[in-house]
Motif scaffolding. Structure first.
Motif, PDB file in Angstrom:
ATOM      1  N   LEU A   1       0.878  -1.084   0.028  1.00 27.97           N
ATOM      2  CA  LEU A   1      -0.022  -0.043   0.124  1.00 27.97           C
ATOM      3  C   LEU A   1       0.965   1.230   0.177  1.00 27.97           C
ATOM      4  CD1 LEU A   1      -2.583   1.529   0.139  1.00 27.97           C
ATOM      5  CD2 LEU A   1      -2.666   1.009   2.851  1.00 27.97           C
ATOM      6  N   GLU A   2       1.970   1.031   0.538  1.00 27.73           N
ATOM      7  CA  GLU A   2       3.019   2.302   0.741  1.00 27.73           C
ATOM      8  C   GLU A   2       3.312   2.824  -0.795  1.00 27.73           C
ATOM      9  OE1 GLU A   2       7.336   2.462   2.009  1.00 27.73           O
ATOM     10  OE2 GLU A   2       6.210   3.129   3.747  1.00 27.73           O
ATOM     11  N   ASP A   3       3.716   1.534  -1.423  1.00 25.86           N
ATOM     12  CA  ASP A   3       4.106   1.847  -2.617  1.00 25.86           C
ATOM     13  C   ASP A   3       3.107   2.562  -3.584  1.00 25.86           C
ATOM     14  OD1 ASP A   3       6.510   0.512  -2.503  1.00 25.86           O
ATOM     15  OD2 ASP A   3       5.700  -1.560  -2.851  1.00 25.86           O
ATOM     16  N   LEU A   4       1.853   1.978  -3.625  1.00 25.83           N
ATOM     17  CA  LEU A   4       0.652   2.633  -4.173  1.00 25.83           C
ATOM     18  C   LEU A   4       0.462   3.988  -3.758  1.00 25.83           C
ATOM     19  CD1 LEU A   4      -1.515   2.275  -6.207  1.00 25.83           C
ATOM     20  CD2 LEU A   4      -2.727   1.363  -4.200  1.00 25.83           C
ATOM     21  N   LEU A   5       0.529   4.338  -2.703  1.00 25.67           N
ATOM     22  CA  LEU A   5       0.532   5.740  -1.963  1.00 25.67           C
ATOM     23  C   LEU A   5       1.436   6.703  -2.544  1.00 25.67           C
ATOM     24  CD1 LEU A   5      -0.827   5.342   1.802  1.00 25.67           C
ATOM     25  CD2 LEU A   5      -2.094   5.691  -0.412  1.00 25.67           C
ATOM     26  N   GLU A   6       2.712   6.059  -2.562  1.00 28.00           N
ATOM     27  CA  GLU A   6       3.937   7.125  -2.970  1.00 28.00           C
ATOM     28  C   GLU A   6       3.647   7.425  -4.467  1.00 28.00           C
ATOM     29  OE1 GLU A   6       7.519   5.197  -2.568  1.00 28.00           O
ATOM     30  OE2 GLU A   6       7.687   5.590  -0.353  1.00 28.00           O
ATOM     31  N   GLU A   7       2.858   6.743  -5.415  1.00 29.14           N
ATOM     32  CA  GLU A   7       2.214   7.401  -6.835  1.00 29.14           C
ATOM     33  C   GLU A   7       1.615   8.544  -6.576  1.00 29.14           C
ATOM     34  OE1 GLU A   7       3.334   5.879  -9.849  1.00 29.14           O
ATOM     35  OE2 GLU A   7       4.551   5.135  -8.491  1.00 29.14           O
ATOM     36  N   ILE A   8       0.825   8.697  -5.490  1.00 26.87           N
ATOM     37  CA  ILE A   8       0.031   9.625  -5.652  1.00 26.87           C
ATOM     38  C   ILE A   8       0.404  11.037  -4.528  1.00 26.87           C
ATOM     39  CG2 ILE A   8      -2.326  10.589  -4.339  1.00 26.87           C
ATOM     40  CD1 ILE A   8      -3.255   7.714  -4.718  1.00 26.87           C
ATOM     41  N   VAL A   9       1.107  10.781  -3.447  1.00 24.32           N
ATOM     42  CA  VAL A   9       1.557  11.918  -2.612  1.00 24.32           C
ATOM     43  C   VAL A   9       3.237  11.937  -2.650  1.00 24.32           C
ATOM     44  CG1 VAL A   9      -0.219  11.297  -1.088  1.00 24.32           C
ATOM     45  CG2 VAL A   9       2.009  10.346  -0.593  1.00 24.32           C
ATOM     46  N   GLY A  10       3.934  11.152  -3.601  1.00 22.26           N
ATOM     47  CA  GLY A  10       5.242  11.269  -3.691  1.00 22.26           C
ATOM     48  C   GLY A  10       6.013  10.382  -2.581  1.00 22.26           C
ATOM     49  N   ASP A  11       7.311  10.456  -2.470  1.00 21.36           N
ATOM     50  CA  ASP A  11       8.266   9.469  -1.543  1.00 21.36           C
ATOM     51  C   ASP A  11       7.919   9.852  -0.280  1.00 21.36           C
ATOM     52  OD1 ASP A  11       9.008   8.092  -3.678  1.00 21.36           O
ATOM     53  OD2 ASP A  11      10.900   9.453  -4.018  1.00 21.36           O
ATOM     54  N   PHE A  12       7.883   9.204   0.494  1.00 16.73           N
ATOM     55  CA  PHE A  12       7.822   9.605   2.027  1.00 16.73           C
ATOM     56  C   PHE A  12       9.286  10.008   2.484  1.00 16.73           C
ATOM     57  CE2 PHE A  12       4.025   6.485   1.737  1.00 16.73           C
ATOM     58  CZ  PHE A  12       3.323   7.346   2.029  1.00 16.73           C
ATOM     59  N   THR A  13       9.267  10.628   3.850  1.00 16.96           N
ATOM     60  CA  THR A  13      10.324  11.373   4.129  1.00 16.96           C
ATOM     61  C   THR A  13      11.293  10.226   4.701  1.00 16.96           C
ATOM     62  OG1 THR A  13       9.338  11.936   5.972  1.00 16.96           O
ATOM     63  CG2 THR A  13       9.461  13.613   4.225  1.00 16.96           C
ATOM     64  N   THR A  14      10.786   9.073   5.290  1.00 15.85           N
ATOM     65  CA  THR A  14      11.518   8.303   6.126  1.00 15.85           C
ATOM     66  C   THR A  14      11.885   6.860   5.021  1.00 15.85           C
ATOM     67  OG1 THR A  14       9.611   7.402   7.137  1.00 15.85           O
ATOM     68  CG2 THR A  14      10.797   8.917   8.102  1.00 15.85           C
ATOM     69  N   SER A  15      12.870   6.569   5.348  1.00 16.55           N
ATOM     70  CA  SER A  15      13.320   5.019   4.746  1.00 16.55           C
ATOM     71  C   SER A  15      13.009   3.971   5.535  1.00 16.55           C
ATOM     72  CB  SER A  15      14.976   5.210   4.215  1.00 16.55           C
ATOM     73  OG  SER A  15      15.056   3.702   3.691  1.00 16.55           O
ATOM     74  N   PRO A  16      12.412   2.719   5.008  1.00 17.57           N
ATOM     75  CA  PRO A  16      12.181   1.618   5.887  1.00 17.57           C
ATOM     76  C   PRO A  16      13.246   1.084   6.489  1.00 17.57           C
ATOM     77  CG  PRO A  16      11.567   1.104   3.670  1.00 17.57           C
ATOM     78  CD  PRO A  16      12.098   2.632   3.759  1.00 17.57           C
ATOM     79  N   VAL A  17      14.364   1.037   5.808  1.00 19.76           N
ATOM     80  CA  VAL A  17      15.551   0.639   6.036  1.00 19.76           C
ATOM     81  C   VAL A  17      16.626   1.564   6.444  1.00 19.76           C
ATOM     82  CG1 VAL A  17      17.216  -1.279   5.466  1.00 19.76           C
ATOM     83  CG2 VAL A  17      15.079  -1.334   4.525  1.00 19.76           C
ATOM     84  N   PRO A  18      17.128   1.650   7.954  1.00 24.39           N
ATOM     85  CA  PRO A  18      17.950   2.592   8.079  1.00 24.39           C
ATOM     86  C   PRO A  18      19.443   2.341   7.574  1.00 24.39           C
ATOM     87  CG  PRO A  18      16.772   1.697  10.059  1.00 24.39           C
ATOM     88  CD  PRO A  18      16.437   0.866   8.981  1.00 24.39           C
ATOM     89  N   GLY A  19      20.115   3.514   7.082  1.00 22.37           N
ATOM     90  CA  GLY A  19      21.477   3.282   6.399  1.00 22.37           C
ATOM     91  C   GLY A  19      21.368   2.924   4.847  1.00 22.37           C
ATOM     92  N   GLU A  20      19.985   2.394   4.603  1.00 22.98           N
ATOM     93  CA  GLU A  20      19.889   2.149   3.033  1.00 22.98           C
ATOM     94  C   GLU A  20      20.184   3.291   2.207  1.00 22.98           C
ATOM     95  OE1 GLU A  20      16.036   1.592   1.098  1.00 22.98           O
ATOM     96  OE2 GLU A  20      16.648  -0.455   1.166  1.00 22.98           O
ATOM     97  N   GLU A  21      21.248   3.117   1.061  1.00 19.56           N
ATOM     98  CA  GLU A  21      21.540   4.003   0.294  1.00 19.56           C
ATOM     99  C   GLU A  21      20.621   4.221  -0.581  1.00 19.56           C
ATOM    100  OE1 GLU A  21      24.896   2.799  -1.887  1.00 19.56           O
ATOM    101  OE2 GLU A  21      26.367   2.581  -0.306  1.00 19.56           O
ATOM    102  N   ASP A  22      20.422   5.877  -1.102  1.00 20.64           N
ATOM    103  CA  ASP A  22      19.484   6.356  -1.744  1.00 20.64           C
ATOM    104  C   ASP A  22      19.769   5.662  -3.113  1.00 20.64           C
ATOM    105  OD1 ASP A  22      18.206   7.837   0.371  1.00 20.64           O
ATOM    106  OD2 ASP A  22      19.438   9.618  -0.088  1.00 20.64           O
ATOM    107  N   GLU A  23      18.434   5.417  -3.990  1.00 25.83           N
ATOM    108  CA  GLU A  23      18.731   4.961  -5.227  1.00 25.83           C
ATOM    109  C   GLU A  23      19.270   6.176  -6.460  1.00 25.83           C
ATOM    110  OE1 GLU A  23      14.778   3.326  -5.783  1.00 25.83           O
ATOM    111  OE2 GLU A  23      15.739   1.282  -5.390  1.00 25.83           O
ATOM    112  N   ILE A  24      18.919   7.368  -6.129  1.00 25.17           N
ATOM    113  CA  ILE A  24      19.068   8.486  -6.950  1.00 25.17           C
ATOM    114  C   ILE A  24      19.810   9.593  -5.826  1.00 25.17           C
ATOM    115  CG2 ILE A  24      18.408  10.145  -8.248  1.00 25.17           C
ATOM    116  CD1 ILE A  24      15.805   8.600  -8.621  1.00 25.17           C
TER     117      ILE A  24
END
Length: 429
Positions: A320-343
């Motif tokens: 559901l989070e992936d779907l909501l991001e299509e509407i509201v944009g990326d959420f400010t927090t990453s689900p995995v701490p320390g995960e590298e940004d894709e861009i």
């Protein structure tokens, strides 16, 4: 009319010009009203809007009463003008009357009032409706006669006067233009969300799913110690549980329920104890449109689905989070701490992009226009363009985007630098 004073005739002529201007401005203002704004004002209790909406409910009658009144006034004005100028100039007065009256009507009864009405339709139409409503009742027989004849002629060309006009409805692309051009009436964030909602129909589950190789789940064939460590360190709320392979999925485990399993201590833990606490998996075809997915999530009270292809193989998961991001944009927090940004933004307009990043994510984040009708990830797009797996770190163009490979694996481009170039300066792909 020779006995009537000239001053009175000129006064009557001027009054007729004013009445003609009223009818001309009324017609233009009524037709220029924003129907959606009018409906909103009418529902809000605005009296002028209600009168105008009532008149516009049958435009054939409205136009009929306006044109009958306008033509009667203009004909009467031409008769008076002919009498006045004939009295002043004899037989030549008819020609003078024609020329002068044409100029006067064009300027004061047509162009000027219609221009004002087109620029300020509500200020003209709402007061004009006070007069038009009783006129419609007063001239009802003439309006009915004229309307019957004109509607009959309209039917000959396949037009029904009472049918709802196509202009009353907006196509998705037309609605998108309305939202896009709303200006300061809508905050930019809200405008972006509305546009994203309109774009949902253009995307499928395959466009937003987390690919199979990136799915984090619990393998019941792993050791109990490894599973307990995974439960303790997981940054996700829900995890798919499978038996050896994700195609043999058992269910979806909510970590809150896993706490009940650990009450007796880790010494007595058995991986099979997780099975009763899992929810039945929900499978989603990869070609499912996103609006359908949203409705299914809502109807089934689900927040995660397993994406399958036409052969029933699990291709990944969608949340559901992936779907909501299509509407509201990326959420400010990453689900995995320390995960590298894709861009990652770099100097001089360059961006470091992970190979597995979706094309839609890149376009949405950077406002680019990379093609989305083919491969779904940046690696897939680059591979399709090159038509092979490159031997080393090479540089190439995809449309007007320059790509420099930074890191490769045996099977894919894992990282690349990308920059949007001037269209005129970039070579043809």
């Amino acid at each position: 009319m020779n006995e009537i004073p000239l001053g009175l005739l000129f006064t009557l002529l001027g009054l007729l010009i004013v009445i003609s201007a009223f009818f001309s401005s009324s017609e233009t203002s009524m037709m220029a009203l924003n129907r959606y704004r009018l409906r909103h004002q009418a529902k809000s209790g605005h009296r002028g809007a209600r009168r105008a909406a009532d008149l516009l409910s049958r435009p054939d009658k409205l136009i009929g009463v306006i044109l009958i009144g306008n033509n009667l006034v203009n004909i009467l004005a031409s008769v008076l003008a002919g009498a006045v100028f004939t009295h002043l100039y004899g037989d030549a007065g008819v020609f003078y009357a024609t020329g002068v009256l044409t100029i006067v009507i064009l300027i004061f009864a047509e162009v000027t009032p219609k221009t004002i009405a087109a620029l300020h339709p509500e200020k003209v139409a709402f007061p004009a409706s006070i007069i038009l409503r009783p006129l419609l009742w007063l001239l009802a027989p003439a309006v009915w006669l004229v309307g019957s004849i004109s509607n009959g002629l309209a039917r000959l060309v396949g037009v029904e006067a009472g049918e709802e006009s196509e202009a009353e409805h907006l196509a998705p692309e037309e609605l998108r233009t309305v939202v896009f051009e709303s200006g300061a009436l809508l905050p930019s964030k809200h405008k972006g969300m509305l546009l994203n909602v309109l774009d949902l129909d253009q995307a499928t589950v395959e466009d937003i799913m987390i690919p199979r190789n990136e799915v984090v789940g619990i393998d019941l064939e792993a050791s109990g110690e490894a599973i307990l460590q995974q439960l303790a360190e997981s940054s996700y709320t829900r995890l798919p549980v499978f038996q050896g392979d994700i195609n043999r999925v058992v269910g979806i485990l909510h970590l809150r329920r896993a706490i009940q399993i650990l009450r007796n201590g880790p010494e007595d833990f058995d991986p099979d104890q997780l099975k009763p606490y899992t929810d039945e998996p929900y499978f989603v075809p990869e070609a499912t449109p996103l609006p359908t997915l949203l409705m299914n999530f809502q109807h089934r009270k689900r927040r995660m689905g397993l994406v399958v292809d036409e052969y029933g193989e699990v291709m990944g998961i969608v949340t559901l989070e992936d779907l909501l991001e299509e509407i509201v944009g990326d959420f400010t927090t990453s689900p995995v701490p320390g995960e590298e940004d894709e861009i990652v933004e770099q100097e001089n307009g360059w961006y470091l992009v992970e190979g597995g990043t979706s094309i839609r994510e890149i376009n949405r984040t950077l406002h680019w226009e990379l093609p989305t009708d083919g491969p779904k990830t940046f690696n897939g797009l680059a591979m399709e363009h090159l038509e092979n797996i490159p031997d080393g770190n090479i540089s190439f163009f995809i449309l007007n985007y320059r790509v420099e490979i930074v890191e490769m694996s045996d099977k894919m481009i894992t990282r690349a630098r990308v920059k949007q170039m001037d269209r005129q300066a970039s070579p043809q792909s």
